[in-house]
Design a protein around this motif. Structure first.
Motif, mmCIF file in Angstrom:
data_model
loop_
_atom_site.group_PDB
_atom_site.id
_atom_site.type_symbol
_atom_site.label_atom_id
_atom_site.label_comp_id
_atom_site.label_asym_id
_atom_site.label_seq_id
_atom_site.Cartn_x
_atom_site.Cartn_y
_atom_site.Cartn_z
ATOM 1 N N UNK A 198 0.842 -1.206 0.000
ATOM 2 C CA UNK A 198 0.000 0.000 0.000
ATOM 3 C C UNK A 198 0.871 1.248 0.000
ATOM 4 N N UNK A 199 0.251 2.359 -0.292
ATOM 5 C CA UNK A 199 0.910 3.649 -0.178
ATOM 6 C C UNK A 199 0.382 4.351 1.067
ATOM 7 N N UNK A 200 1.285 4.758 1.936
ATOM 8 C CA UNK A 200 0.914 5.574 3.087
ATOM 9 C C UNK A 200 1.191 7.026 2.707
ATOM 10 N N UNK A 201 0.122 7.750 2.504
ATOM 11 C CA UNK A 201 0.204 9.105 1.957
ATOM 12 C C UNK A 201 -0.139 10.109 3.052
ATOM 13 N N UNK A 202 0.717 11.097 3.208
ATOM 14 C CA UNK A 202 0.453 12.182 4.148
ATOM 15 C C UNK A 202 0.040 13.421 3.378
ATOM 16 N N UNK A 203 -1.104 13.946 3.730
ATOM 17 C CA UNK A 203 -1.559 15.183 3.097
ATOM 18 C C UNK A 203 -1.839 16.218 4.175
ATOM 19 N N UNK A 204 -1.712 17.475 3.799
ATOM 20 C CA UNK A 204 -1.936 18.572 4.743
ATOM 21 C C UNK A 204 -3.124 19.389 4.283
ATOM 22 N N UNK A 205 -4.069 19.580 5.191
ATOM 23 C CA UNK A 205 -5.261 20.371 4.913
ATOM 24 C C UNK A 205 -5.358 21.447 5.980
ATOM 25 N N UNK A 206 -4.999 22.676 5.615
ATOM 26 C CA UNK A 206 -4.949 23.739 6.592
ATOM 27 C C UNK A 206 -3.854 23.458 7.603
ATOM 28 N N UNK A 207 -4.217 23.395 8.867
ATOM 29 C CA UNK A 207 -3.251 23.096 9.923
ATOM 30 C C UNK A 207 -3.274 21.628 10.327
ATOM 31 N N UNK A 208 -4.055 20.828 9.620
ATOM 32 C CA UNK A 208 -4.232 19.417 9.974
ATOM 33 C C UNK A 208 -3.509 18.524 8.970
ATOM 34 N N UNK A 209 -2.793 17.511 9.478
ATOM 35 C CA UNK A 209 -2.146 16.510 8.628
ATOM 36 C C UNK A 209 -2.902 15.191 8.760
ATOM 37 N N UNK A 210 -3.106 14.514 7.643
ATOM 38 C CA UNK A 210 -3.786 13.230 7.635
ATOM 39 C C UNK A 210 -2.890 12.202 6.968
ATOM 40 N N UNK A 211 -2.923 10.969 7.465
ATOM 41 C CA UNK A 211 -2.195 9.861 6.859
ATOM 42 C C UNK A 211 -3.222 8.862 6.331
ATOM 43 N N UNK A 212 -3.159 8.590 5.037
ATOM 44 C CA UNK A 212 -4.114 7.702 4.389
ATOM 45 C C UNK A 212 -3.382 6.503 3.794
ATOM 46 N N UNK A 213 -4.038 5.360 3.778
ATOM 47 C CA UNK A 213 -3.524 4.184 3.096
ATOM 48 C C UNK A 213 -4.337 3.978 1.826
ATOM 49 N N UNK A 214 -3.667 3.958 0.694
ATOM 50 C CA UNK A 214 -4.348 3.814 -0.594
ATOM 51 C C UNK A 214 -3.630 2.770 -1.433
ATOM 52 N N UNK A 215 -4.380 2.164 -2.353
ATOM 53 C CA UNK A 215 -3.816 1.230 -3.305
ATOM 54 C C UNK A 215 -4.005 1.790 -4.703
ATOM 55 N N UNK A 216 -3.038 1.496 -5.576
ATOM 56 C CA UNK A 216 -3.090 2.003 -6.928
ATOM 57 C C UNK A 216 -4.043 1.224 -7.809
ATOM 58 N N UNK A 217 -4.338 1.758 -8.995
ATOM 59 C CA UNK A 217 -3.794 3.034 -9.471
ATOM 60 C C UNK A 217 -4.454 4.228 -8.788
ATOM 61 N N UNK A 218 -3.658 5.265 -8.539
ATOM 62 C CA UNK A 218 -4.142 6.426 -7.814
ATOM 63 C C UNK A 218 -3.429 7.666 -8.334
ATOM 64 N N UNK A 219 -4.102 8.811 -8.230
ATOM 65 C CA UNK A 219 -3.507 10.103 -8.577
ATOM 66 C C UNK A 219 -3.146 10.822 -7.282
ATOM 67 N N UNK A 220 -1.894 11.242 -7.163
ATOM 68 C CA UNK A 220 -1.443 12.006 -6.001
ATOM 69 C C UNK A 220 -1.111 13.417 -6.459
ATOM 70 N N UNK A 221 -1.875 14.389 -5.959
ATOM 71 C CA UNK A 221 -1.627 15.792 -6.279
ATOM 72 C C UNK A 221 -0.732 16.361 -5.184
ATOM 73 N N UNK A 222 0.493 16.698 -5.552
ATOM 74 C CA UNK A 222 1.537 17.027 -4.582
ATOM 75 C C UNK A 222 1.616 18.528 -4.355
#
Length: 243
Positions: A142-166
């Motif tokens: 799996x991919x463990x993806x960290x994204x930031x939304x405002x002041x909050x960080x979230x860690x998500x587990x996703x499987x491909x195929x997937x689009x990651x907007x960096x």
């Protein structure tokens, strides 16, 4: 893992010429690397796990840009117009991606220059997407993806195929030197035309005018504290005369 990194897919607004009548002139402006593109390459290298990274770009930009940062090869759609709307650009990128078999992830800059391309690309592919990505790693398939939304960080587990907007959190730290750039120019480049993708060139979009919106900018309420968020929302609605 096979990863595609989209680079140089939008224009820098600072390069546009704005007339006294509000018209915007993009003539002579080429696609430019956004602040997010180097971050996308860094994350691609982190999750590739010995796999293959492919750069994807449009028009007449520097095709060696991704190769100098670790991409094994580059695909370029040479006759894709750069002065069309976001939906067209997204469709061209999606068609090029679908030609490549076994893609696990597509990384693209979550650029403030043209948000529409990311949404259009995701819609065309029909893949799940994560926006605001600041880091990622592979773990047990799996991919463990960290994204930031405002002041909050979230860690998500996703499987491909997937689009990651960096989204970049800092400037590029280790830009390639002349040695890497020269070596990159020897890497494979596949040049495609719109006809190869089954697409028909679309005429440029003509702007009929430019003006500021009639409403003030939107106010974003941080939802980290639900109770506080509700209180702020009710106060804002009362202040605007809605309630």
């Amino acid at each position: 893992m096979k990863i595609i990194v989209v680079f140089k897919w939008s224009k820098n607004p600072q390069d546009a010429r704005v007339g006294v009548d509000g018209s915007v002139d993009w003539r002579g402006v080429k696609m430019a690397v956004s602040d997010d593109d180097p971050a996308a390459m860094e994350i691609a290298a982190a999750i590739a796990a010995g796999g293959e990274i492919i750069g994807l770009t449009l028009g007449d930009g520097d095709v060696a840009w991704a190769a100098a940062r670790g991409a094994a090869s580059t695909v370029v759609v040479t006759d894709a117009l750069t002065d069309v709307d976001s939906s067209v650009t997204g469709a061209v990128l999606a068609s090029a991606i679908r030609r490549i078999e076994g893609v696990d992830a597509v990384l693209i800059g979550d650029s403030a220059w043209d948000y529409g391309v990311v949404a259009a690309l995701t819609g065309q592919l029909g893949w799940p997407a994560v926006a605001g990505v600041v880091s990622a790693e592979t773990e047990q398939g799996c991919l463990r993806v960290t994204r930031k939304m405002g002041s909050v960080s979230q860690v998500l587990e996703v499987k491909g195929p997937v689009v990651l907007a960096v989204s970049a959190s800092r400037d590029e730290q280790n830009a390639p030197g002349m040695k890497e750039v020269l070596a990159a120019r020897k890497k494979p480049v596949e040049r495609l035309a719109l006809a190869d993708l089954g697409l028909v060139p679309v005429a440029a979009v003509n702007s009929r005018g430019t003006r500021f919106p009639d409403t003030p900018p939107a106010r974003i309420i941080d939802g980290n504290d639900p109770v506080m968020a509700c209180e702020q929302l009710m106060a804002a609605l009362r202040a605007d005369g809605v309630l």
